[in-house]
Design an enzyme around this catalytic site. Structure first.
Site, PDB file in Angstrom:
ATOM      1  N   ASP A  42      -2.639  -8.925   2.138  1.00 39.39           N
ATOM      2  CA  ASP A  42      -3.541  -7.794   2.352  1.00 39.39           C
ATOM      3  C   ASP A  42      -3.230  -7.078   3.654  1.00 39.39           C
ATOM      4  OD1 ASP A  42      -5.247  -7.593   0.199  1.00 39.39           O
ATOM      5  OD2 ASP A  42      -6.537  -9.213   0.897  1.00 39.39           O
ATOM      6  N   LYS A  64      -4.998  -2.692   1.268  1.00 41.92           N
ATOM      7  CA  LYS A  64      -5.841  -1.549   0.926  1.00 41.92           C
ATOM      8  C   LYS A  64      -6.325  -0.875   2.197  1.00 41.92           C
ATOM      9  CE  LYS A  64      -7.756  -3.905  -3.065  1.00 41.92           C
ATOM     10  NZ  LYS A  64      -8.058  -5.327  -2.987  1.00 41.92           N
ATOM     11  N   MET A 175     -17.029  -3.299   6.647  1.00 41.76           N
ATOM     12  CA  MET A 175     -16.586  -2.035   6.045  1.00 41.76           C
ATOM     13  C   MET A 175     -17.623  -0.935   6.313  1.00 41.76           C
ATOM     14  SD  MET A 175     -15.246  -3.486   2.384  1.00 41.76           S
ATOM     15  CE  MET A 175     -16.403  -4.835   2.238  1.00 41.76           C
TER      16      MET A 175
END
Ligand code: SAH
Length: 257
Positions: A42, A64, A175
């Site tokens: 990741d 991502k 996030m």
């Protein structure tokens, strides 16, 4: 020997990579990583793994960026299953802990559905370790006795508002940078006190880690002034108050606006 490809199914291990430094992997994760034939990694967590695995190891980066998913989740699932079916020992290296907003459950389910042996190694979640890196214990005796962890892009639910209202609860937002204005506005409208302390810890456990201290009423402006960016963990609650552990927060290199 016929030269046929191995017919035995390999396996997939989802390993928690922690917040970034490779020495924050567990020994079990390290053992699996150094024996892997394929590593699917990741954007967050350890990224400097090339030097730690053999030259023949296939490293696939499915990292991502927020709001931008270069490799869709179902393709990641397929990739894990396909490589394992080809007989490979696959390590799925995930940032933090695989089961904390990591979609680890979906990857495990995909492997189980395909009959691929799969296991999970827990990792150090940024929800705990990034505040810690800034000197913020997410619980602290007499200050905060419960923790609510939320995903910034999600709706602000009643449960989150209740956590934010309760001064003995720490709310940890992952996030959350893009969603911060909406979360703050919902919280203030729901009667959460504007003086509730907030700390934003960017790039925890990295050399360029930075902490911005503010309050719920001022954090949107302060985050804008500081140019806060992802990845960051946002901590709301009394534990985020500057000086909780260190009398002089400037010693910790914090920005106090
Ligand atoms: N499974 C991960 C979380 C994945 S969600 C875990 O347990 O840590 C991705 C979010 O984690 C980022 O948007 C950010 O909020 C947080 N994060 C991960 N690593 C971080 C780091 N080193 N510094 C700050 N935030 C981090």
């Amino acid at each position: 020997m016929t030269g046929r490809a191995k017919s035995t199914v390999g396996r997939v291990d989802l390993i928690g990579g922690g917040p970034g430094p490779i020495d924050l992997l567990t020994l079990r994760a390290w053992r699996l990583l150094t024996r892997a034939e394929v590593v699917v990694m990741d954007r967050l967590g350890p990224t400097d793994i090339r030097d730690h695995v053999g030259p023949d190891v296939e490293i696939i980066d499915v990292g991502k960026l927020p709001g931008h998913h270069p490799v869709p989740q179902d393709e990641i699932n397929e990739l894990l299953v396909d490589r394992a079916r080809a007989g490979k020992r696959v390590v799925r290296l995930k940032g933090g802990d695989p089961f904390v907003f990591g979609r680890g459950g979906e990857e495990v389910a995909a492997c189980l559905a395909a009959g691929v042996p799969v296991d999970v190694v827990p990792g150090i979640s940024s929800a705990v370790a990034v505040p810690q890196a800034a000197g913020i214990p997410i619980t602290h005796r007499g200050v905060a006795g419960a923790v609510h962890i939320m995903n910034g892009p999600s709706e602000v639910t009643e449960a989150t508002l209740a956590a934010l209202r309760d001064d003995s609860v720490t709310t940890v937002i992952l996030m959350g940078v893009g969603a911060l204005p909406r979360i703050v506005s919902d919280a203030l409208h729901a009667g959460v006190p504007a003086d509730r302390p907030v700390a934003i810890v960017e790039r925890g456990h990295h050399r360029d880690q930075r902490t911005t201290r503010s309050t719920l009423g001022s954090v949107v402006v302060d985050a804008g002034l500081a140019g806060v960016r992802n990845p960051a963990v946002i901590v709301v609650g009394e534990v985020a108050r500057a000086g909780l552990l260190l009398p002089d927060p400037q010693l910790a290199g914090d920005i106090v606006l």
